[in-house]
Design an enzyme around this catalytic site. Structure first.
Site, PDB file in Angstrom:
ATOM      1  N   ARG A   1       0.842  -1.204   0.000  1.00 42.39           N
ATOM      2  CA  ARG A   1       0.000   0.000   0.000  1.00 42.39           C
ATOM      3  C   ARG A   1       0.872   1.247   0.000  1.00 42.39           C
ATOM      4  NH1 ARG A   1      -3.552  -0.200   4.972  1.00 42.39           N
ATOM      5  NH2 ARG A   1      -4.721  -1.725   3.747  1.00 42.39           N
TER       6      ARG A   1
ATOM      7  N   ARG B   1      -1.418   6.959   9.683  1.00 43.63           N
ATOM      8  CA  ARG B   1      -1.603   6.431   8.335  1.00 43.63           C
ATOM      9  C   ARG B   1      -1.642   7.594   7.334  1.00 43.63           C
ATOM     10  NH1 ARG B   1      -3.883   1.159   8.470  1.00 43.63           N
ATOM     11  NH2 ARG B   1      -3.059   0.079  10.298  1.00 43.63           N
TER      12      ARG B   1
ATOM     13  N   LYS C   1      -3.472   1.843  15.020  1.00 46.77           N
ATOM     14  CA  LYS C   1      -3.405   2.786  13.906  1.00 46.77           C
ATOM     15  C   LYS C   1      -4.014   4.124  14.290  1.00 46.77           C
ATOM     16  CE  LYS C   1      -7.501   0.541  11.965  1.00 46.77           C
ATOM     17  NZ  LYS C   1      -7.992  -0.290  10.863  1.00 46.77           N
TER      18      LYS C   1
ATOM     19  N   LYS D   1      -5.382   7.844  12.394  1.00 44.40           N
ATOM     20  CA  LYS D   1      -5.772   8.372  11.090  1.00 44.40           C
ATOM     21  C   LYS D   1      -6.129   9.850  11.178  1.00 44.40           C
ATOM     22  CE  LYS D   1      -7.439   3.899   9.453  1.00 44.40           C
ATOM     23  NZ  LYS D   1      -8.584   3.130   8.897  1.00 44.40           N
TER      24      LYS D   1
ATOM     25  N   CYS E   1     -14.924  -3.089   0.173  1.00 38.99           N
ATOM     26  CA  CYS E   1     -13.533  -3.455   0.430  1.00 38.99           C
ATOM     27  C   CYS E   1     -13.159  -4.644  -0.448  1.00 38.99           C
ATOM     28  CB  CYS E   1     -13.360  -3.801   1.905  1.00 38.99           C
ATOM     29  SG  CYS E   1     -14.136  -5.373   2.371  1.00 38.99           S
TER      30      CYS E   1
ATOM     31  N   CYS F   1      -7.902 -10.968   1.474  1.00 42.17           N
ATOM     32  CA  CYS F   1      -7.862 -10.401   2.821  1.00 42.17           C
ATOM     33  C   CYS F   1      -8.039 -11.496   3.866  1.00 42.17           C
ATOM     34  CB  CYS F   1      -8.937  -9.336   2.988  1.00 42.17           C
ATOM     35  SG  CYS F   1      -8.943  -8.617   4.658  1.00 42.17           S
TER      36      CYS F   1
ATOM     37  N   CYS G   1     -15.944  -8.003   6.450  1.00 40.37           N
ATOM     38  CA  CYS G   1     -15.774  -8.247   7.883  1.00 40.37           C
ATOM     39  C   CYS G   1     -16.132  -6.968   8.622  1.00 40.37           C
ATOM     40  CB  CYS G   1     -14.336  -8.682   8.183  1.00 40.37           C
ATOM     41  SG  CYS G   1     -13.157  -7.322   8.320  1.00 40.37           S
TER      42      CYS G   1
ATOM     43  N   CYS H   1     -13.329  -1.173   6.575  1.00 37.08           N
ATOM     44  CA  CYS H   1     -12.427  -0.452   5.679  1.00 37.08           C
ATOM     45  C   CYS H   1     -13.166   0.424   4.665  1.00 37.08           C
ATOM     46  CB  CYS H   1     -11.514  -1.433   4.957  1.00 37.08           C
ATOM     47  SG  CYS H   1     -10.327  -2.243   6.046  1.00 37.08           S
TER      48      CYS H   1
END
Length: 639
Positions: free
Chosen positions: A76, A145, A229, A231, A452, A458, A497, A501
């Site tokens: 990514r 991120r 994470k 953001k 996603c 994934c 899931c 995302c």
């Protein structure tokens, strides 16, 4: 007196905290395992690999019993504000064919993903990206991120230019300082990159309130980095093209009457990830924290990071995001702790206009005589498939015109700085490759949908997302047509899931994978992504989609107010009323309003002058309503 950060004492830590501590600032065991002729990394190495921008995956479609998994890496990119220079795009295009699965994917954080890279080719892929004005450092892992910003390239709007500038600067401020990245991927060679602003460099070292670790390789993060994470985004008043309420931190550019930057409104505590059947995990939208003068914005960002760094949960990773710290403490206690690190009080949050989602599709003026072009990319997948050759078209345009691009938060793409003389040629290249440029030609349900990647790569996916959403949208559209509601549009988002995302918890109709071919259904988000949706059904087999949705759509069609969206309607009437109506509804019984022989509602047509039509079209775009609805509202008010 200079203070040193002190983590709360006697705090139990998770296994991953130990991996980070022993990594020598993101070096080991990744360095050692890269030299080994194996197909995959150990658990410890892949956790460190995430900080370098890569996830280890396996293609479940290729699993064979008794054989090793089909290991591959997803890489990514980190592109503040979604900026992709032409040389980087051409490099990514080449790498996707040479080492990947022949596609690129635009992410919902304005970056690119390359899928299907083998471990043995990972170093060559990363080094090529870095040598061509790109980076993957910090695109994943427990740190800041990709910093998001509105992708609109308005050269005559100072506030949009400030948003781009400060997205870059916040990204620089919070970029990991470890030398591990260049040591591992470029054998220690420092790649040529843009020079940081002097004030950013100074802010990274300046301290007196405990925000940095002195004489450390990572002055802001320390050896443990963040608990999870983190953001950030920067936007302008009214522009919610970046889902601002879903971010840990959002800065809103505030200018004076002359367009000069004064400071920033600050929101904190958004986040989408959750876990099924774990009520202590939840999606949350951000709170207003306050206002900061422009000269203090770096110190405030350090203070917010330090608060989460030092007080975020490092024992339970499901409870480690900043949203949980704010939920547990309350915004007032959180603000007080931030102010301790900041060294002064924050000013009150300033009033703002209503937020509006923008996708900037089609041909547009950018304010300096040049043009920009927004292209819708279904589910963000850049590929060639039959007569649709998006990948071929993008490569040809970039090679011929050397155009920069900005990626969007709805996994679309914007070319900008286009000379008007080039418009016809660019349009021709897109036409001959089957790529639509007229946003009105895109089915509204598809235009505003997101999904996603999910299966097959994934590792967290419970069920399908990207591969099935086109068919699901077709089924929803067919149902709406059957009910005479074919002109309706609303925001649909799907994930395989509950990690969120594609941000399904802000959708008007959200699908969250809960079992094989089954989804948790969320209702009540709004068209401009300002309201958190709520779970309505825990597990809907996708085979039952039409029987589930028909009564909801009929109730909406019967009882909606003028201009009311599906998500707004669900919130107004409430879930109890939706369930009661659905329970009493007989499938196939709805006759609807007066209809044509084909089952659509009859739309009586009247003519308007050309000048009124143009004004009506502009108003329709600005307000996000159909021209039919606007005319109906005006006539109702007049009559």
């Amino acid at each position: 007196m200079v203070n040193t950060p002190v983590r709360p004492q006697n705090q139990k830590i998770s296994k991953l905290e130990g991996i980070k501590e022993r990594s020598n600032n993101l070096r080991e065991p990744l360095v050692t395992e890269l030299l080994e002729e194996t197909t995959h990394f150990s658990e410890a190495a892949l956790q460190i690999l995430k900080f370098h921008g890569s996830y280890q995956q396996d293609n479940r479609d290729n699993r064979v019993k008794g054989q090793e998994k089909d290991y591959q890496m997803m890489l990514r990119t980190r592109n503040p504000g979604g900026f992709i220079p032409p040389e980087l795009y051409l490099t990514l295009d080449r790498l996707s064919d040479e080492y990947g699965n022949h596609t690129l994917r635009v992410t919902t954080r304005q970056g690119f993903q390359v899928h299907g890279i083998l471990k043995k080719n990972l170093k060559a892929t990363v080094s090529a990206i870095v040598r061509n004005m790109g980076s993957t450092l910090g695109a994943c892992g427990d740190l800041n991120r990709n910093v998001m910003a509105p992708p609109a390239p308005y050269k005559n709007r100072a506030d949009y230019q400030y948003a781009w500038e400060y997205a870059d600067r916040i990204a620089d401020l919070l970029r990991p300082q470890t030398g591990a990245y260049y040591e591992i991927w470029l054998d220690g060679e420092k790649a040529i990159s843009g020079e940081e602003a002097p004030e950013v460099k100074a802010a990274r070292q300046r301290n007196g309130t405990g925000t940095i670790f002195h004489d450390a390789e990572e002055p802001i993060y320390g050896q443990h980095y963040m608990p999870r994470k983190f953001k950030c985004s920067v936007t302008v008043p009214g522009d919610n093209s970046i889902d601002l309420y879903t971010q840990d931190v959002t800065l809103v550019v505030m200018t004076d009457a002359q367009g000069e930057l004064e400071g920033f409104n600050v929101l904190v505590g958004g986040g989408m990830g959750r876990t099924h059947n774990k009520e202590e995990t939840f999606a949350r939208i951000a709170d207003e924290l306050g206002y900061v003068e422009k000269g203090d914005v770096y110190e405030l960002m350090k203070a917010i990071v330090a608060t989460q760094r030092d007080y975020g949960d490092r024992a339970n990773r499901r409870h480690a995001r900043m949203k949980y710290l704010i939920h547990d403490w309350g915004i007032e206690k959180f603000r007080a702790k931030v102010e301790d690190y900041f060294g002064k009080s924050l000013s009150p949050y300033k009033s703002l206009p209503a937020w509006k989602y923008e996708d900037y599709l089609g041909w547009n003026e950018q304010g300096d005589g040049k043009l920009f072009l927004g292209l819708s990319i279904e589910n963000g997948r850049v590929k060639d498939e039959g007569d649709f050759r998006l990948k071929t078209a993008l490569k040809a345009i970039v090679e011929q015109f050397q155009l920069p691009m900005r990626l969007t938060a709805n996994h679309n793409l914007i070319f900008y700085d286009i000379d008007p003389k080039s418009k016809a040629t660019i349009q021709g290249l897109l036409d001959e490759n089957g790529v639509a440029t007229n946003p009105d030609a895109i089915a509204p349900l598809t235009r505003y949908a997101m999904a996603c990647p999910a299966l097959p790569t994934c590792g967290l996916a419970i069920t399908e997302s990207e591969r099935v959403i086109p068919g699901i949208i077709d089924r929803i559209q067919a149902l709406l047509d059957k009910l005479g509601m074919g002109d309706e549009k609303f925001v649909i988002r799907m994930t395989g899931c509950p990690n969120g995302c594609a941000r399904p918890y802000m959708a008007e109709l959200g699908f969250v994978g809960s079992a094989v071919e089954s989804y948790q259904i969320w209702l009540g988000g709004t068209p401009h992504q300002t309201t958190l949706a709520r779970p309505y059904v825990q597990r809907l087999p996708i085979a039952d989609l039409e029987t589930f949705l028909e009564p909801l759509f009929v109730y909406f069609d019967r009882e909606k107010k003028s201009g009311e969206s599906f998500g707004e309607f669900c919130n107004r009437v409430g879930f109890d009323a939706l369930r009661e109506f659905s329970g009493n509804y007989q499938i196939g019984s709805y006759k609807g309003a007066k209809r044509s022989a084909k089952g659509r509602k009859i739309r009586y047509r009247i003519g308007v002058r050309d000048d009124l039509y143009d004004r009506l079209k502009d108003m329709s775009r600005d307000r996000g309503k159909s021209m039919t609805d606007l005319v109906a509202e005006a006539l109702e008010a007049h009559l």
